[in-house]
Design an enzyme around this catalytic site. Sequence first.
Site, short mmCIF file in Angstrom:
data_model
loop_
_atom_site.label_atom_id
_atom_site.label_comp_id
_atom_site.label_asym_id
_atom_site.label_seq_id
_atom_site.Cartn_x
_atom_site.Cartn_y
_atom_site.Cartn_z
N ASP B 93 0.84 -1.42 -0.03
CA ASP B 93 0.07 -0.06 0.01
C ASP B 93 0.82 1.35 0.17
OD1 ASP B 93 0.85 0.04 2.51
OD2 ASP B 93 -0.96 -0.10 3.58
N ASP B 268 -7.72 -7.66 0.41
CA ASP B 268 -6.87 -7.85 1.30
C ASP B 268 -7.72 -7.47 2.77
OD1 ASP B 268 -6.65 -4.76 0.98
OD2 ASP B 268 -5.70 -5.21 3.06
#
Lengths: 385, 385
Positions: B93, B268
């Site tokens: 991320d 996720d």
Amino acid sequence: MPAEFSFRLLARDGAARLGEIETPHGAVRTPAFMPVGTQATVKGMSPDQLRETGADIVLANTYHLMLRPGPERIAALGGLHRFMNWPHAILTDSGGFQVMSLANLRRIDDKGVTFRSHLDGTAYELTPERAIEIQLLLGADVTMQLDECVRLPAPHHDLERAVRLSLAWAERCKRAFEQAPVGRALFGIVQGGDDPELRRLSARTLMEIGFHGYAVGGLAVGEPQDVMLRMIEEVAPILPAERPRYLMGVGTPDDLLAAVACGMDMFDCVLPTRNGRHALAFTRFGPINLKNARHADDARPLDPGSRCAASHDYSRAYLHHLFKANEMLGAMLLTAVNLSYYQELMAGMREAIRDSRFSTFAEETRARWRAGEEAGSLGESDTMR
Amino acid sequence: MPAEFSFRLLARDGAARLGEIETPHGAVRTPAFMPVGTQATVKGMSPDQLRETGADIVLANTYHLMLRPGPERIAALGGLHRFMNWPHAILTDSGGFQVMSLANLRRIDDKGVTFRSHLDGTAYELTPERAIEIQLLLGADVTMQLDECVRLPAPHHDLERAVRLSLAWAERCKRAFEQAPVGRALFGIVQGGDDPELRRLSARTLMEIGFHGYAVGGLAVGEPQDVMLRMIEEVAPILPAERPRYLMGVGTPDDLLAAVACGMDMFDCVLPTRNGRHALAFTRFGPINLKNARHADDARPLDPGSRCAASHDYSRAYLHHLFKANEMLGAMLLTAVNLSYYQELMAGMREAIRDSRFSTFAEETRARWRAGEEAGSLGESDTMR
């Protein structure tokens, strides 16, 4: 049909012995190191991983399992082997040592020990008969007599009283063990602290009672290594050659080399697992403390020559990071590293005894620890214990 | 020579999509669930064990790795794949979300975010350019733009400001990414909270900039599931069919079924790992809380039909015991159980899409969860989130 418990002495090299114990759950190659699975698990290891390190047998603690989840429950669930998914050999201690060190408000008399659980204060009674009953419920392959272990240094009359009590309990454990299924073994425990005469008395009396194996207890409880070795040297020659000899709660890699040289066959210790959880790795080059900042940028694995994946698949920098970041994987990997190293050390000793070069092996192993792999790593050995 | 990043759409069933992403570190079968390896490790799992669950890709958190051990250090050690010994695909991320939720004293402006580390108070600056630089240093296969994620519910002008800022940052990330080695991918992130118009604006503007894939962010941040699904239904039809679509931070097994039905491809979430560490198992029969006393004497495994060893080699009684006794192995086993179940669910969805029976599969899967395996297990599902 479960196999009879037996011990075969395969070779000797000086006092060091190579042997094999047969149990209903497979063979145990001696000298043997038994990882400690206190609460029916070796912390941070699955049974498969534990087996991969080379372990033939694990130790489980009667005191802990007695309190939680309870031996009757484990028996109803098919016994400890099935409970912890470990189909190989298991040795249980008698619970006595942990009662002394962990329980609250304990009272000891001829009958046994009464104490309160360190978990919830529940009162328990542990007699020699109950200690055997619990271990039979658990289904251990090797069970231990209840004994009293005295922390050293201790006044002579305390040692003497503990020896007398432990011998009386040994007799009662032997009687209680008569109901044991075939294949199970019962070991007596030599006590006597640092008093050679008491040690010999204890050993001789136990042999008169007669056990499948003999343990030396009450050592590695605060005394220097040379005192421990002197006591073993007093006791080992007395013990029958055809029975396995178990040195309880020992020890460092160096202790293991020294005790095998004195004729001991079996060992258990929390050092490799506990130290692994605290970032200390045991390696062929001596101990390495992975919390040390000097590892932060070190791309080298711990030991590319080890057969343990955790030793060659991860950099020291990564292991350092895992401990700095409090990640479980750090404890998991170093537990595997340490147990693998301990088993590798035992395998090396077994091979050396077979080839009649035990003292050379011990010398070379110690020289490698002393040399380390680089200047400066030596100072860390102080943190080992 | 690393492969180009690519996405192949293999089949459709309604809006649900079966596909395959190609990365320099192997293929990712979609719909894909990415376990979260925040600090360069999925808590309680070795990389081998993680691979065995069926994972093709893991997510790592830029914010955490930026603070410790630092992206420059990881790059010097050969990149994140080598560092964590995970040779398969990795998505990182941008760090933005964690800065908002974890860091202290953060200040956000057009330039980027300044904040103080939650570990030691050190000041950091995270700009779109630095977010890309860090992810390239880590060597992630899929990198994410820096964005601003707003917790819901939020006033409209906050959502609007965050969308505008995120789009400006998306452009800067795209420019910064021009220096990326071949094979790496950059995803844009659709923001807009629970406002359909803002969501569509965000998606359309990102497509004009052009990305390898499109994420939907700012969901699963406190809103009900139907709001989340409504936003996906607004956005998914706009997004280009030939690019993967990633729903960030989602979700429960039911969320995954619902979001795949809406055309999302990647997910996720910390639920399977975090809940596993807290004794909650995800199974075909719904969630099972192993701390519950009713498991104490239950000799049955969690799910003998699972291909995960942890699901069939250990009794519920043993798992219960491990959690009562605070043993690491409990967290290790249930993490494996949950990640295996999530991967099994994704594999089931992929097969169902291929065979054009996705809605039947979803219905049957939900019916099994609802039915549980016995009366009374249903009430536990409340503890899932």
